[in-house]
Design a protein around this motif. Structure first.
Motif, short mmCIF file in Angstrom:
data_model
loop_
_atom_site.label_atom_id
_atom_site.label_comp_id
_atom_site.label_asym_id
_atom_site.label_seq_id
_atom_site.Cartn_x
_atom_site.Cartn_y
_atom_site.Cartn_z
N ALA A 1 -7.76 33.28 10.49
CA ALA A 1 -8.92 33.58 11.33
C ALA A 1 -8.46 34.08 12.69
O ALA A 1 -7.60 33.50 13.33
CB ALA A 1 -9.77 32.31 11.49
N GLY A 2 -9.00 35.21 13.12
CA GLY A 2 -8.60 35.82 14.38
C GLY A 2 -7.50 36.84 14.22
O GLY A 2 -7.30 37.69 15.07
N TYR A 3 -6.74 36.74 13.12
CA TYR A 3 -5.63 37.67 12.86
C TYR A 3 -5.92 38.56 11.66
O TYR A 3 -5.15 39.46 11.35
CB TYR A 3 -4.34 36.90 12.56
N ARG A 4 -7.00 38.33 10.98
CA ARG A 4 -7.28 38.98 9.71
C ARG A 4 -7.72 40.43 9.92
O ARG A 4 -8.61 40.72 10.71
CB ARG A 4 -8.37 38.20 8.97
N ALA A 5 -7.10 41.34 9.19
CA ALA A 5 -7.47 42.75 9.25
C ALA A 5 -8.87 42.94 8.68
O ALA A 5 -9.29 42.19 7.79
CB ALA A 5 -6.47 43.60 8.47
N PRO A 6 -9.63 43.92 9.18
CA PRO A 6 -11.02 44.09 8.72
C PRO A 6 -11.14 44.25 7.21
O PRO A 6 -12.06 43.70 6.61
CB PRO A 6 -11.47 45.37 9.45
N GLU A 7 -10.20 44.97 6.58
CA GLU A 7 -10.34 45.20 5.14
C GLU A 7 -10.10 43.94 4.32
O GLU A 7 -10.59 43.81 3.20
CB GLU A 7 -9.38 46.31 4.69
N VAL A 8 -9.36 42.96 4.89
CA VAL A 8 -9.07 41.73 4.15
C VAL A 8 -10.31 40.85 4.06
O VAL A 8 -10.42 40.01 3.17
CB VAL A 8 -7.89 40.98 4.82
N VAL A 9 -11.26 41.04 4.97
CA VAL A 9 -12.51 40.28 4.92
C VAL A 9 -13.21 40.51 3.59
O VAL A 9 -13.80 39.59 3.02
CB VAL A 9 -13.43 40.67 6.09
N GLU A 10 -13.13 41.73 3.06
CA GLU A 10 -13.78 42.05 1.79
C GLU A 10 -12.86 41.82 0.59
O GLU A 10 -13.23 41.19 -0.38
CB GLU A 10 -14.27 43.51 1.82
N THR A 11 -11.64 42.35 0.67
CA THR A 11 -10.74 42.26 -0.49
C THR A 11 -10.10 40.89 -0.61
O THR A 11 -9.76 40.47 -1.72
CB THR A 11 -9.64 43.31 -0.38
N ARG A 12 -9.91 40.18 0.52
CA ARG A 12 -9.22 38.89 0.57
C ARG A 12 -7.82 38.97 -0.02
O ARG A 12 -7.28 37.98 -0.50
CB ARG A 12 -10.05 37.81 -0.15
N LYS A 13 -7.24 40.15 0.00
CA LYS A 13 -5.90 40.35 -0.51
C LYS A 13 -5.06 41.01 0.57
O LYS A 13 -5.25 42.17 0.91
CB LYS A 13 -5.92 41.24 -1.76
N PRO A 14 -4.11 40.27 1.15
CA PRO A 14 -3.29 40.84 2.22
C PRO A 14 -2.36 41.92 1.69
O PRO A 14 -1.95 41.91 0.52
CB PRO A 14 -2.50 39.64 2.75
N THR A 15 -2.02 42.87 2.55
CA THR A 15 -1.15 43.99 2.21
C THR A 15 -0.13 44.17 3.33
O THR A 15 -0.18 43.49 4.37
CB THR A 15 -1.95 45.29 2.04
N TYR A 16 0.78 45.13 3.14
CA TYR A 16 1.73 45.44 4.20
C TYR A 16 1.00 45.86 5.47
O TYR A 16 1.36 45.46 6.58
CB TYR A 16 2.68 46.56 3.76
N LYS A 17 -0.05 46.67 5.33
CA LYS A 17 -0.77 47.17 6.50
C LYS A 17 -1.61 46.06 7.16
O LYS A 17 -1.83 46.08 8.37
CB LYS A 17 -1.67 48.35 6.10
N SER A 18 -2.10 45.09 6.37
CA SER A 18 -2.81 43.98 7.00
C SER A 18 -1.83 43.08 7.76
O SER A 18 -2.19 42.47 8.77
CB SER A 18 -3.59 43.17 5.96
N ASP A 19 -0.58 42.99 7.28
CA ASP A 19 0.46 42.29 8.05
C ASP A 19 0.68 42.97 9.39
O ASP A 19 0.85 42.31 10.42
CB ASP A 19 1.78 42.28 7.28
N VAL A 20 0.67 44.30 9.39
CA VAL A 20 0.86 45.06 10.63
C VAL A 20 -0.28 44.75 11.60
O VAL A 20 -0.06 44.58 12.81
CB VAL A 20 0.95 46.57 10.34
N TYR A 21 -1.51 44.69 11.09
CA TYR A 21 -2.66 44.36 11.95
C TYR A 21 -2.47 42.97 12.59
O TYR A 21 -2.64 42.80 13.80
CB TYR A 21 -3.94 44.38 11.13
N SER A 22 -2.11 41.99 11.76
CA SER A 22 -1.91 40.63 12.28
C SER A 22 -0.79 40.60 13.31
O SER A 22 -0.89 39.90 14.32
CB SER A 22 -1.61 39.67 11.14
#
Length: 665
Positions: free
Chosen positions: A516-537
């Motif tokens: 929470a607070g670090y989650r990339a916008p797309e992970v809110v829907e997919t709930r599956k972290p990716t390399y790019k969601s790691d970059v967002y965090s």
């Protein structure tokens, strides 16, 4: 010729004169109170109040339509320093909203705040206030929102908080409150007391709130946290008091029991108790004998343990807490049937580094280090003196084969900026991970300041660790936040809790709270972290280092926007200097570096994943900052073409800048 006014015209003329005077009115007393406040409290240069202008035109001040009183005072992140003097803000008798969060105000709130009887919203979070819960606030029965979060308040939460009958939002997290939580009868919609020193059971009136509202209080128990009588390793949760049944005074509602009946009941109860005690002793002896015969001795080379401390920059600190399970040590060691031997076995990854087995681990003295979003961590000191950290996972849905495969992959990670996994245990009811002991003592939000060079060291080392996971091991971290970046004594960082996201359920509340607070916008829907969601965090983590603000605090503004949006709004208004942590203003010649790192962070938190750099690209940009710095620092800072290492495989040393002896806030 003499003019005379008709009596019928006098009244309209007088009304016109009074209306003109009213339109030009000035809340003189409120203006004097605010002038007294600003003359005694240092503040940022952008808050420049012109005494010749109307107070209703001042920055952060809003008056009522008639301009007779000040109705709201909003000065978040205005560089306010020191205590609030008495007889200043407390004189704004018609004040409705007071927002002074994200400053460096100290002391306790003035006692004359009790005069603010019309106050409806008070935001003083993210300061350095101290002392007990402000008694003056319990008299403000019109309050609907009260935010005291991320300060140093201590003592108990008073029962008199029930005087605030209109309260619907109460935020007390990240303080030092202790004692039990009182039963609060207000119709609360938002409530948070996480990361304090509270104990006892949670009142039923507050059990409707999620466990994240209570996490970080190691001695709290009851719904929504783990039951008060659950245990695995020694639990800090207090055991519920034994309830002594009272002897019924009447039989059939009319007649009392005879003396003989009472004696008979007492004798029967004593006999039953003795029989039960004998059964328990017999079972315990039998189980201990069975467990010792099945213990497996796994030998390996003994190893020392490196100490470290948790970083918690800007307070990302504590996770969502843990519900816990009811499994006991005996449940783990009393495997029956052909699988008993397997259940009683720790699996050491990559050759292991210790010489102990599960029996040794369960006999160790243990203490709770903290409750995180993926489970609870325990410090276990074994009989031979070895100290390790055991993480007890929750909400694991992966099967045994999938779990073991993932743990073997994590065990292959060897990098100075990655916390090594040493061993794991899997059974139907328990999943444990064993790490090197790292003396976890979270600094908490705003509790300890880091200088610029150490912040850069954390940014660079964390980027190297994540780039190593992405490039060398093809692993998505999935849970990047400040509490998962641990610091060794020299402030070298190491990332932890990596590569675990795919063994948890994607539908549980702990998954939603995990980042929470670090989650990339797309992970809110997919709930599956990716390399790019790691970059967002990681970009959010950089913003924490730059701003000193936590992304998961109650609010960064009265409307509760997140940290990236808050930074974007401030930069868009061309107040870029107001973004940076005021603690960094003490250091000279770092403005250009701060702006460069801010640009990298903003690229990382881009809403569109394809517009974000990869982790190696983000690392390269930060290393380029060091290259340019080395031109003026005689090569002190180094860089590397390897995306996961420095030029010699270690984090390059960084120049230490000392603040000037005297600083004007």
């Amino acid at each position: 010729m003499r003019l005379s006014l008709s009596p019928m015209l006098i009244l309209p003329v007088l009304l016109l004169i009074f209306s003109i005077e009213r339109s030009d009115s000035e809340p003189t007393q409120d203006k004097q109170a605010l002038q007294a406040f600003f003359s005694k409290v240092p503040h940022a240069s952008r808050v420049d109040w012109n005494s010749s202008d109307s107070v209703c035109n001042w920055v952060g001040v809003q008056c009522n339509p008639a301009k007779t009183h000040v109705h709201s005072l909003r000065l978040p992140a205005a560089g306010l320093v020191g205590p609030i003097p008495e007889n200043t803000i407390g004189r704004l008798s018609e004040l409705r909203v007071l927002s002074i969060h994200n400053n460096r105000l100290t002391g306790n709130l003035p006692s004359d705040f009790s005069n603010l009887t019309f106050l409806r919203a008070l935001y003083v979070g993210r300061n350095q206030f101290s002392g007990e819960f402000p008694a003056s606030l319990t008299q403000l029965n019109r309050l609907t929102r009260l935010d005291l979060s991320s300060n140093n308040f201590s003592g108990s939460i008073p029962f008199s908080i029930n005087n605030l009958t209109s309260l619907n939002g109460l935020f007390l997290e990240n303080n030092n409150f202790s004692g039990q939580i009182p039963s609060i009868n207000a119709k609360l919609i938002d409530f948070n007391v996480s990361n304090n020193n509270l104990n006892g059971s949670i009142p039923k009136s507050l059990s409707k709130f999620p466990e994240a509202s209570f996490s970080g209080n190691l001695q709290l128990c009851g719904g929504p946290l783990q039951p008060c009588n659950s245990s695995f390793f020694p639990s800090p949760s207090p055991s519920p008091e034994a309830v002594v049944p009272s002897t019924p005074a009447e039989v059939g509602g009319k007649k009392k029991l005879s003396k003989g009946a009472i004696i008979g009941i007492a004798v029967a109860a004593a006999v039953a108790f003795l029989l039960l005690l004998l059964c328990l002793v017999f079972c315990c002896l039998r189980r201990r004998k069975s467990g010792s015969s099945k213990a497996a001795a796994l030998k390996g080379p003994a190893a020392g343990v490196a100490g470290a401390r948790a970083v918690g920059i800007g307070g990302g600190g504590g996770g969502a807490g843990e519900a816990g399970t009811s499994s006991s040590k005996d449940d783990l060691t009393s495997g029956t049937g052909p699988e008993g031997g397997e259940r009683n076995r720790l699996v050491f990854v990559n050759g292991g580094a210790y010489s102990f087995d599960l029996e040794d681990l369960l006999r160790a003295s243990a203490e709770v280090l903290g409750k995180g979003s993926v489970g609870t961590s325990y410090k276990a000191v074994l009989e031979e003196g070895t100290t390790v950290v055991v993480k007890r996972l929750k909400d694991v849905v992966a099967g045994k084969k999938e779990f073991e495969t993932q743990m073997e992959a994590l065990g292959k990670c060897k990098h100075e900026n990655v916390v090594p996994l040493r061993a794991f245990y899997f059974s139907k009811d328990e999943k444990l991970l064993v790490y090197d002991y790292m003396a976890a003592g979270s600094r908490g939000a705003g509790r300890t300041s880091l200088d610029w060079d150490n912040r850069m060291k954390i940014a660079l080392g964390t980027a190297r660790g994540l780039a190593y996971l992405h490039v060398t091991n093809n692993l998505v971290h999935g849970n990047i936040k400040s509490s998962n970046v641990l610091l060794h004594p020299n402030n070298d960082p190491a990332v932890s809790d990596y590569g675990l996201s795919n063994i948890f359920s994607t539908n549980t509340s702990s998954t939603n709270n995990r980042i929470a607070g670090y989650r990339a916008p797309e992970v809110v829907e997919t709930r599956k972290p990716t390399y790019k969601s790691d970059v967002y965090s990681y970009g959010v983590l950089l913003l924490e280092l730059l701003t000193g603000k936590s992304p998961n605090q109650a609010s960064l503004g009265d409307d509760g926007i997140d940290l990236p949006r808050w930074v974007q709004s401030v930069v868009r208004e061309e107040w870029t200097a107001e973004v940076f942590d005021v603690e960094l203003m003490r250091y000279h010649n770092i403005e250009e570096e701060m702006v460069q790192l801010l640009q990298i962070a903003m690229a990382c938190v881009s809403t569109v994943p394809d517009q974000r750099p990869s982790m190696p690209e983000a690392l390269r940009m930060i290393e380029d900052m060091n290259r340019s710095e080395s031109n003026t620092d005689d090569g002190i800072r180094q860089s590397s073409d390897d995306p996961s290492k420095g030029s010699d495989g270690h984090t390059p040393p960084m120049e230490s800048r000392t603040p000037p002896s005297s600083v004007t806030p």
